[in-house]
Design a protein around this motif. Structure first.
Motif, PDB file in Angstrom:
ATOM      1  N   MET A   2       0.900  -1.350  -0.160  1.00 21.85           N
ATOM      2  CA  MET A   2      -0.136   0.034  -0.014  1.00 21.85           C
ATOM      3  C   MET A   2       1.008   1.185   0.084  1.00 21.85           C
ATOM      4  O   MET A   2       1.779   1.432   0.631  1.00 21.85           O
ATOM      5  N   ILE A   3       0.659   2.306  -0.999  1.00 22.49           N
ATOM      6  CA  ILE A   3       1.296   3.392  -0.808  1.00 22.49           C
ATOM      7  C   ILE A   3       0.287   4.326  -0.055  1.00 22.49           C
ATOM      8  O   ILE A   3      -0.877   4.605  -0.523  1.00 22.49           O
ATOM      9  N   PRO A   4       0.780   4.843   1.341  1.00 22.94           N
ATOM     10  CA  PRO A   4      -0.174   5.383   2.005  1.00 22.94           C
ATOM     11  C   PRO A   4      -0.435   6.644   1.657  1.00 22.94           C
ATOM     12  O   PRO A   4       0.313   7.579   0.829  1.00 22.94           O
ATOM     13  N   LEU A   5      -1.507   7.401   2.133  1.00 30.29           N
ATOM     14  CA  LEU A   5      -1.756   8.926   1.837  1.00 30.29           C
ATOM     15  C   LEU A   5      -0.926   9.985   2.236  1.00 30.29           C
ATOM     16  O   LEU A   5      -0.424  10.703   1.422  1.00 30.29           O
ATOM     17  N   CYS A   6      -0.764   9.761   3.818  1.00 30.42           N
ATOM     18  CA  CYS A   6       0.380  10.974   4.117  1.00 30.42           C
ATOM     19  C   CYS A   6       0.943  10.323   5.339  1.00 30.42           C
ATOM     20  O   CYS A   6       0.088  10.062   6.380  1.00 30.42           O
ATOM     21  N   ILE A   7       2.206   9.905   5.687  1.00 26.78           N
ATOM     22  CA  ILE A   7       2.753   9.510   6.854  1.00 26.78           C
ATOM     23  C   ILE A   7       3.856  10.414   7.214  1.00 26.78           C
ATOM     24  O   ILE A   7       4.412  11.106   6.369  1.00 26.78           O
ATOM     25  N   PRO A   8       4.196  10.367   8.495  1.00 22.36           N
ATOM     26  CA  PRO A   8       5.378  11.177   9.054  1.00 22.36           C
ATOM     27  C   PRO A   8       6.797  10.595   8.746  1.00 22.36           C
ATOM     28  O   PRO A   8       6.863   9.444   8.388  1.00 22.36           O
ATOM     29  N   LYS A   9       7.673  11.314   8.524  1.00 20.85           N
ATOM     30  CA  LYS A   9       9.162  11.023   8.186  1.00 20.85           C
ATOM     31  C   LYS A   9       9.810  11.250   9.667  1.00 20.85           C
ATOM     32  O   LYS A   9       9.682  12.320  10.182  1.00 20.85           O
ATOM     33  N   MET A  10      10.609  10.219  10.205  1.00 22.02           N
ATOM     34  CA  MET A  10      11.313  10.340  11.596  1.00 22.02           C
ATOM     35  C   MET A  10      12.630  10.237  11.003  1.00 22.02           C
ATOM     36  O   MET A  10      13.251   9.136  10.833  1.00 22.02           O
ATOM     37  N   SER A  11      13.593  11.390  10.896  1.00 24.36           N
ATOM     38  CA  SER A  11      14.776  11.115  10.090  1.00 24.36           C
ATOM     39  C   SER A  11      16.273  11.879  11.197  1.00 24.36           C
ATOM     40  O   SER A  11      17.007  11.868  10.671  1.00 24.36           O
ATOM     41  N   GLY A  12      15.674  12.493  12.291  1.00 22.49           N
ATOM     42  CA  GLY A  12      16.492  13.168  12.918  1.00 22.49           C
ATOM     43  C   GLY A  12      16.733  12.899  14.482  1.00 22.49           C
ATOM     44  O   GLY A  12      17.029  11.679  14.717  1.00 22.49           O
ATOM     45  N   ASN A  13      16.606  13.763  15.270  1.00 20.07           N
ATOM     46  CA  ASN A  13      16.861  13.487  16.719  1.00 20.07           C
ATOM     47  C   ASN A  13      15.746  13.179  17.694  1.00 20.07           C
ATOM     48  O   ASN A  13      15.557  13.374  18.929  1.00 20.07           O
ATOM     49  N   GLU A  14      14.532  12.698  16.916  1.00 17.25           N
ATOM     50  CA  GLU A  14      13.297  12.427  17.783  1.00 17.25           C
ATOM     51  C   GLU A  14      13.389  11.477  18.929  1.00 17.25           C
ATOM     52  O   GLU A  14      13.010  11.483  19.878  1.00 17.25           O
ATOM     53  N   TRP A  15      14.193  10.259  18.621  1.00 15.69           N
ATOM     54  CA  TRP A  15      14.456   9.512  19.851  1.00 15.69           C
ATOM     55  C   TRP A  15      15.312  10.075  20.896  1.00 15.69           C
ATOM     56  O   TRP A  15      15.189   9.670  22.029  1.00 15.69           O
ATOM     57  N   LYS A  16      16.501  10.504  20.446  1.00 21.34           N
ATOM     58  CA  LYS A  16      17.321  11.193  21.428  1.00 21.34           C
ATOM     59  C   LYS A  16      16.777  12.059  22.435  1.00 21.34           C
ATOM     60  O   LYS A  16      16.861  12.307  23.537  1.00 21.34           O
ATOM     61  N   TYR A  17      15.835  12.992  21.622  1.00 24.44           N
ATOM     62  CA  TYR A  17      15.257  14.150  22.665  1.00 24.44           C
ATOM     63  C   TYR A  17      14.187  13.464  23.552  1.00 24.44           C
ATOM     64  O   TYR A  17      13.996  13.947  24.738  1.00 24.44           O
ATOM     65  N   VAL A  18      13.343  12.513  22.883  1.00 23.15           N
ATOM     66  CA  VAL A  18      12.380  12.053  23.650  1.00 23.15           C
ATOM     67  C   VAL A  18      12.889  11.123  24.689  1.00 23.15           C
ATOM     68  O   VAL A  18      12.248  10.977  26.131  1.00 23.15           O
TER      69      VAL A  18
ATOM     70  N   LEU B 276       6.349  15.546  24.101  1.00 17.65           N
ATOM     71  CA  LEU B 276       6.049  15.843  22.578  1.00 17.65           C
ATOM     72  C   LEU B 276       6.452  16.904  22.006  1.00 17.65           C
ATOM     73  O   LEU B 276       6.917  16.965  20.732  1.00 17.65           O
ATOM     74  N   ALA B 277       6.865  17.878  22.877  1.00 14.84           N
ATOM     75  CA  ALA B 277       7.561  19.093  22.366  1.00 14.84           C
ATOM     76  C   ALA B 277       8.821  18.865  22.122  1.00 14.84           C
ATOM     77  O   ALA B 277       9.214  19.325  20.927  1.00 14.84           O
ATOM     78  N   ALA B 278       9.444  17.786  22.649  1.00 14.21           N
ATOM     79  CA  ALA B 278      10.763  17.254  22.405  1.00 14.21           C
ATOM     80  C   ALA B 278      10.884  16.661  20.768  1.00 14.21           C
ATOM     81  O   ALA B 278      11.647  16.811  19.994  1.00 14.21           O
ATOM     82  N   MET B 279       9.774  16.014  20.616  1.00 11.84           N
ATOM     83  CA  MET B 279       9.584  15.399  19.105  1.00 11.84           C
ATOM     84  C   MET B 279       9.617  16.362  18.225  1.00 11.84           C
ATOM     85  O   MET B 279      10.140  16.482  17.094  1.00 11.84           O
ATOM     86  N   GLY B 280       8.730  17.463  18.466  1.00 12.77           N
ATOM     87  CA  GLY B 280       8.691  18.825  17.590  1.00 12.77           C
ATOM     88  C   GLY B 280       9.885  19.604  17.289  1.00 12.77           C
ATOM     89  O   GLY B 280      10.083  19.696  16.221  1.00 12.77           O
ATOM     90  N   VAL B 281      10.652  19.498  18.428  1.00 15.50           N
ATOM     91  CA  VAL B 281      11.851  20.424  18.418  1.00 15.50           C
ATOM     92  C   VAL B 281      12.754  19.572  17.208  1.00 15.50           C
ATOM     93  O   VAL B 281      13.250  20.149  16.241  1.00 15.50           O
ATOM     94  N   ALA B 282      12.735  18.220  17.201  1.00 16.82           N
ATOM     95  CA  ALA B 282      13.527  17.266  16.354  1.00 16.82           C
ATOM     96  C   ALA B 282      12.779  17.547  15.039  1.00 16.82           C
ATOM     97  O   ALA B 282      13.836  17.520  13.914  1.00 16.82           O
ATOM     98  N   GLN B 283      11.738  17.384  14.807  1.00 16.82           N
ATOM     99  CA  GLN B 283      10.972  17.575  13.406  1.00 16.82           C
ATOM    100  C   GLN B 283      11.278  18.822  12.969  1.00 16.82           C
ATOM    101  O   GLN B 283      11.758  18.698  11.692  1.00 16.82           O
ATOM    102  N   LEU B 284      11.231  19.844  13.648  1.00 12.46           N
ATOM    103  CA  LEU B 284      11.424  21.180  13.259  1.00 12.46           C
ATOM    104  C   LEU B 284      12.889  21.471  12.739  1.00 12.46           C
ATOM    105  O   LEU B 284      13.153  22.258  11.521  1.00 12.46           O
ATOM    106  N   GLU B 285      13.855  20.755  12.883  1.00 13.67           N
ATOM    107  CA  GLU B 285      15.027  20.682  12.505  1.00 13.67           C
ATOM    108  C   GLU B 285      15.260  20.469  11.096  1.00 13.67           C
ATOM    109  O   GLU B 285      16.038  20.830  10.467  1.00 13.67           O
TER     110      GLU B 285
END
Length: 364
Positions: free
Chosen positions: A1-17, A233-242
């Motif tokens: 399945m090619i999904p409609l729209c899923i997130p990308k986690m490619s940075g510091n998400e795990w580290k900050y969380v 969740l804000a930690a995840m947001g900081v990583a995503q914003l990078e």
């Protein structure tokens, strides 16, 4: 399945969380809450940013910050996710619906003035699927009639209006970080404004109007709201914003490729990008016109059979039971494009080969 729209986690998400878990700062107090607000404000060039639980609470907070309530009217489009309309009701005001443009699918600003009354207090333009509303005209009308402007930019992070980030043209802008947005915190939102007084007021209301006394006790001078985002969740947001610039550029490249591959497809109307706009193409969308070989719903069915997820456009809110009695103008375009529109796969990591596959099926 090619999904409609899923997130990308490619940075510091795990580290900050992980840091939040390791230090036990997981609730609505912690360094990442403040950091996310500061870095987001820098990105959109706002003086004030207040993080919230979701885009809906950001919109409600905006209305409450401006004192909108019983007896007031708010002008909004009907072709939208229902969230901004519901928040108008949450504060006791009434939505007034205007039609949308056939090429951009956003609020038709030429239809606004005919719906203004003495009760009108706010214009709430929704930058649907990423394309900005013609904000110069909105602001001119608002100034003429002494109205507030709250931008629903929940689907348009990274889009620009005349080189200015959407959400920063009106009085207050609101964003969403739901799982399908360009950057995500799982659930979350943000209110931004250049008005210092409104920024302080929004933060005060969003944190239960809490004042900490000298002895550490909490004192509440008025009714407040628990709209704050947890630190984890804000930690995840900081990583995503990078990675926001990379993600927006990827979305725009997808939009250009879709447009190129579908430009000569008979019966297919592709996404627009006006001269004043930078479209983030949050969801790449098309219209299936009457001269296409099958119906809109048949296209959705055929895509699904080939492992491709898609979604019809939002249904007109003015036709739904809670809002059928609300005032509205001629909604011909809204009802037409809602019946013809499809959102196609738009994940940041969508490949060119996948886009070519999707477009080949539609051309066929």
């Amino acid at each position: 399945m090619i999904p409609l729209c899923i997130p990308k986690m490619s940075g510091n998400e795990w580290k900050y969380v992980k840091e939040c878990f390791d230090t036990n700062w997981v609730s609505s107090v912690g360094k990442y809450v403040d950091m996310f607000e500061e870095k987001f404000a820098q990105y959109v060039e706002a003086k004030n940013a207040v993080v919230t639980m979701n885009g809906t609470s950001a919109l409600e907070l905006a209305l409450r910050t401006l004192g909108i309530g019983e007896g007031d009217e708010v002008i909004v489009s009907s072709m939208t996710f229902i969230s901004p309309v519901n928040t108008i009701k949450y504060v006791g005001a009434e939505p007034v619906f205007v039609d949308v443009c056939r090429d951009t699918w956003v609020m038709d600003v030429d239809k606004i003035e005919e719906m203004i009354t003495s009760k009108t207090k706010v214009i709430l333009p929704v930058h649907i699927y990423g394309h900005p509303v013609d904000m110069d005209k909105v602001m001119t009308i608002a100034k003429k009639h002494n109205l507030y402007v709250i931008e629903d930019a929940t689907e348009a992070l990274g889009s620009e209006y005349r080189s200015k980030k959407v959400g920063m043209v009106g009085d207050i802008g609101c964003f969403s970080f739901n799982g399908n947005k360009i950057i995500t915190t799982g659930a979350g939102g943000m209110l931004v404004t250049n008005n210092e007084e409104w920024g302080k007021r929004a933060k005060y209301l969003s944190t239960q109007t809490k004042t900490v006394l000298e002895n550490g006790a909490f004192y509440h001078e008025e009714v407040g709201y628990n709209f704050r985002m947890p630190n984890v969740l804000a930690a995840m947001g900081v990583a995503q914003l990078e990675n926001i610039e990379e993600y927006v550029e990827a979305k725009r490249e997808h939009g250009k490729l879709y447009n190129e591959l579908l430009k000569n497809a008979k019966g297919i109307k592709t996404s627009a990008e006006k001269e004043y706009a930078k479209n983030c193409f949050w969801l790449y969308s098309i219209l299936v016109e009457d001269d296409y070989c099958v119906s809109r719903d048949k296209v959705i069915e055929k895509l699904k059979e080939n492992g491709i997820q898609s979604r019809p456009f939002f249904q007109p809110v003015h036709l739904m039971p809670p809002y059928k009695k609300c005032r509205h103008g001629d909604m011909t375009v809204t009802e037409e494009i809602s019946a013809k529109g499809i959102n196609l796969p738009s994940s940041v990591d969508l490949s060119g080969d996948e886009i070519e596959l999707i477009c080949s099926l539609i051309r066929r």
